[in-house]
Design an enzyme around this catalytic site. Structure first.
Site, PDB file in Angstrom:
ATOM      1  N   LYS A 285     -23.335  -9.593   2.755  1.00  0.00           N
ATOM      2  CA  LYS A 285     -23.188  -9.478   1.308  1.00  0.00           C
ATOM      3  C   LYS A 285     -22.352  -8.264   0.909  1.00  0.00           C
ATOM      4  O   LYS A 285     -22.228  -7.954  -0.263  1.00  0.00           O
ATOM      5  CB  LYS A 285     -24.574  -9.373   0.658  1.00  0.00           C
ATOM      6  CG  LYS A 285     -25.403 -10.628   0.865  1.00  0.00           C
ATOM      7  CD  LYS A 285     -26.766 -10.488   0.227  1.00  0.00           C
ATOM      8  CE  LYS A 285     -27.842 -10.421   1.269  1.00  0.00           C
ATOM      9  NZ  LYS A 285     -29.188 -10.326   0.702  1.00  0.00           N
TER      10      LYS A 285
ATOM     11  N   PRO B  98     -26.673 -12.386  -5.909  1.00  0.00           N
ATOM     12  CA  PRO B  98     -25.592 -12.974  -5.098  1.00  0.00           C
ATOM     13  C   PRO B  98     -25.915 -12.930  -3.608  1.00  0.00           C
ATOM     14  O   PRO B  98     -26.408 -11.931  -3.111  1.00  0.00           O
ATOM     15  CB  PRO B  98     -24.383 -12.097  -5.405  1.00  0.00           C
ATOM     16  CG  PRO B  98     -24.753 -11.269  -6.577  1.00  0.00           C
ATOM     17  CD  PRO B  98     -26.243 -11.204  -6.628  1.00  0.00           C
ATOM     18  N   GLU B  99     -25.687 -14.035  -2.929  1.00  0.00           N
ATOM     19  CA  GLU B  99     -25.832 -14.079  -1.475  1.00  0.00           C
ATOM     20  C   GLU B  99     -24.445 -14.309  -0.878  1.00  0.00           C
ATOM     21  O   GLU B  99     -23.447 -14.289  -1.589  1.00  0.00           O
ATOM     22  CB  GLU B  99     -26.833 -15.170  -1.087  1.00  0.00           C
ATOM     23  CG  GLU B  99     -28.234 -14.857  -1.626  1.00  0.00           C
ATOM     24  CD  GLU B  99     -29.335 -15.721  -1.024  1.00  0.00           C
ATOM     25  OE1 GLU B  99     -29.129 -16.303   0.050  1.00  0.00           O
ATOM     26  OE2 GLU B  99     -30.412 -15.805  -1.640  1.00  0.00           O
TER      27      GLU B  99
ATOM     28  N   ARG C 233     -41.497 -11.415  -3.950  1.00  0.00           N
ATOM     29  CA  ARG C 233     -40.658 -12.502  -4.446  1.00  0.00           C
ATOM     30  C   ARG C 233     -41.376 -13.812  -4.169  1.00  0.00           C
ATOM     31  O   ARG C 233     -42.591 -13.835  -4.071  1.00  0.00           O
ATOM     32  CB  ARG C 233     -39.278 -12.451  -3.783  1.00  0.00           C
ATOM     33  CG  ARG C 233     -38.471 -11.271  -4.280  1.00  0.00           C
ATOM     34  CD  ARG C 233     -37.057 -11.314  -3.796  1.00  0.00           C
ATOM     35  NE  ARG C 233     -36.944 -10.983  -2.389  1.00  0.00           N
ATOM     36  CZ  ARG C 233     -35.808 -11.032  -1.701  1.00  0.00           C
ATOM     37  NH1 ARG C 233     -34.718 -11.432  -2.272  1.00  0.00           N
ATOM     38  NH2 ARG C 233     -35.776 -10.692  -0.437  1.00  0.00           N
TER      39      ARG C 233
END
Ligand SMILES: [Zn+2]
Length: 288
Positions: free
Chosen positions: A61, A2-3, A272
């Site tokens: 966040k 989630p951002e 990533r």
């Protein structure tokens, strides 16, 4: 993961359903979910019982429930955390970690987290330098671009002063918060900037454009209910976001660039990935 837009969707849902609700019981079903709380399951629940939730706030966040006691329940969704409003008496979710019941509301609030990277802890609300109340553990987090007090010129200055690659700077939550891997790639694509460009080589105008694009793409995601790449992410009503079709770069390796048609590439970046167009976002020339 989630951002900001995803967390904001959850915050709005929670603000609607649990504001002014009085906590009756709290059951912690997995100790990892409260690992940042320096007490036991029993003291976690003891400190919350009888308190009223007065507001649900967010920075970047990080989201927190404000309590009538002047404390806050800081909630971090981690990789897969969800906060769900559920009818009582239902079969508990497989990965239910914390359950709240209320004395003036029939529904329950469930913190569900398959990978248990997320969690909740109780924190003190402290006066920030600018007279705003913020949980102690969140005070080092910079304002996000949606914050009414966000200062674009100051954020540009902080980004350019940090001697690093631009994507690392965009992800640094102490410079500007809320931007994660997805929206960083999107902002870089919109601005035609390679992720490894040294911040010192960005003009003020370019840095401002990047932050403006980051806000723009996050606003679009927010308007559509958040981006979902993972069926684990759902908002408080259990509905998943559906913004993925609106992305120009993230996750689009070998697909044509929406601007020039060249096939997008994926680079590895901090364990990533970074997605970019090799023509619109060429590698910066090295200065050795
Ligand atoms: Zn292109």
């Amino acid at each position: 993961m989630p951002e900001l837009p995803e967390v904001e969707v959850v915050r709005r849902g929670l603000a609607k359903w649990v504001t002014n609700k009085k906590i009756e019981t709290v059951s912690v079903l997995h100790p990892r979910a409260i690992r940042n709380f320096p007490g036991t399951k029993k003291s976690f629940s003891g400190q919350l019982t009888g308190q009223k939730i007065t507001a649900v706030n967010r920075r970047g966040k990080y989201m927190w429930l404000e309590l009538s006691s002047g404390q806050a329940v800081v909630t971090h969704l981690g990789m897969s955390g969800q906060v769900l409003i559920q009818k009582p008496g239902q079969e508990p979710e497989k990965h239910l970690r914390i359950r709240f019941t209320f004395s003036n509301y029939k529904n329950e609030m469930h913190f569900v987290d398959q990978r248990t990277f997320g969690g909740m802890h109780i924190d003190e609300l402290i006066q920030a330098t600018d007279n705003e109340l913020i949980p102690r553990t969140v005070r080092h987090i910079a304002r996000d671009p949606f914050d009414p007090a966000f200062d674009l010129a100051q954020a540009v200055e902080k980004l350019r002063a940090k001697k690093t690659e631009i994507k690392r700077a965009l992800l640094d939550q102490t410079l500007v918060s809320g931007i994660g891997n997805i929206y960083a790639d999107e902002a870089l694509w919109r601005s035609s900037v390679h992720w490894a460009t040294p911040t010192s080589r960005l003009t003020e105008a370019k840095a401002a454009q990047l932050l403006t694009h980051a806000k723009e793409v996050m606003s679009e995601a927010l308007a559509q209910g958040g981006t979902s790449f993972d069926s684990l992410y759902v908002d408080v009503n259990g509905q998943s976001g559906y913004f993925e079709r609106g992305l120009n770069a993230y996750g689009r390796e070998d697909e044509p660039c929406d601007r020039c048609g060249r096939l997008l590439v994926r680079d590895s970046f901090m364990n990533r990935s970074s997605f970019r167009c090799p023509k619109c976002q060429p590698k910066p020339r090295t200065t050795k």
